[in-house]
Design an enzyme around this catalytic site. Structure first.
Site, PDB file in Angstrom:
ATOM      1  N   HIS A   7      36.758  45.388  31.306  1.00 24.97           N
ATOM      2  CA  HIS A   7      35.934  46.385  31.994  1.00 24.97           C
ATOM      3  C   HIS A   7      36.499  47.792  31.831  1.00 24.97           C
ATOM      4  O   HIS A   7      37.697  47.987  31.642  1.00 24.97           O
ATOM      5  CB  HIS A   7      35.737  46.051  33.485  1.00 24.97           C
ATOM      6  CG  HIS A   7      36.960  46.114  34.334  1.00 24.97           C
ATOM      7  ND1 HIS A   7      37.198  45.227  35.371  1.00 24.97           N
ATOM      8  CD2 HIS A   7      38.024  46.966  34.354  1.00 24.97           C
ATOM      9  CE1 HIS A   7      38.323  45.545  35.966  1.00 24.97           C
ATOM     10  NE2 HIS A   7      38.852  46.585  35.375  1.00 24.97           N
TER      11      HIS A   7
ATOM     12  N   ASP B 212      36.217  55.316  40.089  1.00 26.13           N
ATOM     13  CA  ASP B 212      35.778  54.270  41.015  1.00 26.13           C
ATOM     14  C   ASP B 212      36.587  54.266  42.314  1.00 26.13           C
ATOM     15  O   ASP B 212      37.632  54.933  42.415  1.00 26.13           O
ATOM     16  CB  ASP B 212      35.870  52.894  40.332  1.00 26.13           C
ATOM     17  CG  ASP B 212      37.156  52.694  39.536  1.00 26.13           C
ATOM     18  OD1 ASP B 212      38.123  53.447  39.775  1.00 26.13           O
ATOM     19  OD2 ASP B 212      37.205  51.808  38.686  1.00 26.13           O
TER      20      ASP B 212
ATOM     21  N   GLU C  71      32.104  45.393  35.450  1.00 28.50           N
ATOM     22  CA  GLU C  71      32.494  44.028  35.155  1.00 28.50           C
ATOM     23  C   GLU C  71      31.563  43.424  34.099  1.00 28.50           C
ATOM     24  O   GLU C  71      30.507  43.993  33.795  1.00 28.50           O
ATOM     25  CB  GLU C  71      32.428  43.214  36.458  1.00 28.50           C
ATOM     26  CG  GLU C  71      33.392  43.709  37.538  1.00 28.50           C
ATOM     27  CD  GLU C  71      34.847  43.382  37.257  1.00 28.50           C
ATOM     28  OE1 GLU C  71      35.278  43.479  36.088  1.00 28.50           O
ATOM     29  OE2 GLU C  71      35.574  43.048  38.209  1.00 28.50           O
TER      30      GLU C  71
ATOM     31  N   ASP D 190      39.455  41.781  31.912  1.00 27.97           N
ATOM     32  CA  ASP D 190      38.186  41.196  31.463  1.00 27.97           C
ATOM     33  C   ASP D 190      37.395  42.188  30.596  1.00 27.97           C
ATOM     34  O   ASP D 190      36.223  41.984  30.324  1.00 27.97           O
ATOM     35  CB  ASP D 190      37.346  40.726  32.657  1.00 27.97           C
ATOM     36  CG  ASP D 190      37.007  41.871  33.620  1.00 27.97           C
ATOM     37  OD1 ASP D 190      37.336  43.041  33.308  1.00 27.97           O
ATOM     38  OD2 ASP D 190      36.418  41.603  34.676  1.00 27.97           O
TER      39      ASP D 190
END
Ligand code: GLP
Length: 277
Positions: free
Chosen positions: A138, A67, A143, A136
């Site tokens: 991911h 990413d 997400e 979280d």
């Protein structure tokens, strides 16, 4: 999926680095998927050490990062380009022509995402995808509620993710709000996934990801579908795992891990208070 529990974060990172190093030694043209984040820094440090001291050769290896932030120049210190240069690319003999990161400055971001997918395919697919887990749950920047079959695309980041990545930017309002990320579906197509999770602040989310239900709320849980996924963790991250003693048993007895035991010995004895499955 299998879980390898190591005594501390440094050892877990070194084992992760050695699993890849061994594969690279056996197949110098390996296609590697790379990840960023604090967790990966000691993995890259170990590769650099193996390169300098043991001649680990990256010259024929191809890399694809997961990413990159949108709208950030590759020279910006908060970019993943800069992170990768600092921790790995400037220190080993990777061929710059075989290094790939999404271009968050591309004028046509949709075309950039499609081109990234194409480049992965043209390289023959990813042999080993290195992954961390966000707080979280991911993987990449997928997400919560990301489609579990998603491909490389643009994604808005959660406030938690922005806060976790704020350091090189100084303050939240200086941060990009969006990123290009490989999709969960892209990641699942890697022939092998190698996940590193360390520290007690990841214990809860790790347990949800590997022992909880598969859910788009925790995109790392989709790795339970992957036929060859290895998760390396330290004791701190392992505290919430129900199957701890079973995982330690497997690391001790599965033939695949025997060659690693001299340098990364299995826990002895398996703690009697560890819950079993
Ligand atoms: C970012 C990256 C993820 C990485 C995560 C964890 O969100 N996009 O690929 O897994 O950070 O970061 P850390 O290792 O700093 O906890």
């Amino acid at each position: 999926m299998e879980i390898l529990i190591q005594p501390d974060a440094r050892t877990a990172a070194r084992l992760t680095a050695h699993i890849v190093a061994r594969a690279l030694g056996a197949r110098p043209t390996l296609v590697l998927g790379l990840a960023t984040g604090r967790t990966m820094i000691p993995v890259y440090a170990e590769w650099v050490r193996l390169h300098r001291e043991k001649g680990l050769d990256f010259s024929q290896c191809t890399t694809f990062n997961l990413d990159e932030f949108i709208g950030l120049h590759p020279d910006h210190p908060g970019s993943f380009h800069a992170y990768m240069r600092e921790h790995l690319f400037s220190k080993v003999n990777l061929d710059p022509r075989r290094i790939h990161l999404p271009d968050g400055m591309a004028p046509d971001l949709e075309a950039e995402c499609a081109a990234y997918e194409r480049a992965i395919r043209e390289a023959g697919g990813i042999d080993i995808q290195l992954l961390g887990i966000g707080r979280d749950g991911h993987i990449g920047f997928n997400e919560p509620l990301s489609a579990l079959l998603s491909r490389t695309r643009q994604k808005a980041l959660t406030l938690q993710t922005l806060q976790d990545n704020v350091d090189p930017f100084g303050r939240l309002d200086a941060m990009p709000r969006r990123a290009i990320t490989m999709g969960v579906g892209t990641i699942l197509e890697a022939r092998r996934c190698l996940v590193l999770v360390t520290g007690e602040d990841k214990a809860e989310i790790l347990a949800r990801a590997v022992e909880g239900p598969i859910t788009a709320m925790v995109t790392a849980s989709a790795l339970q579908w992957h036929p060859r996924c290895t998760v390396v963790v330290d004791q701190e991250a392992a505290t919430r795992l129900q199957g701890r003693s079973y995982y330690e048993w497997l690391y001790r007895h599965e033939p695949e891990w025997l060659p690693y035991h001299a340098e990364f010995p299995p826990a002895d004895p398996v703690p009697s208070d560890a819950p079993n499955l």
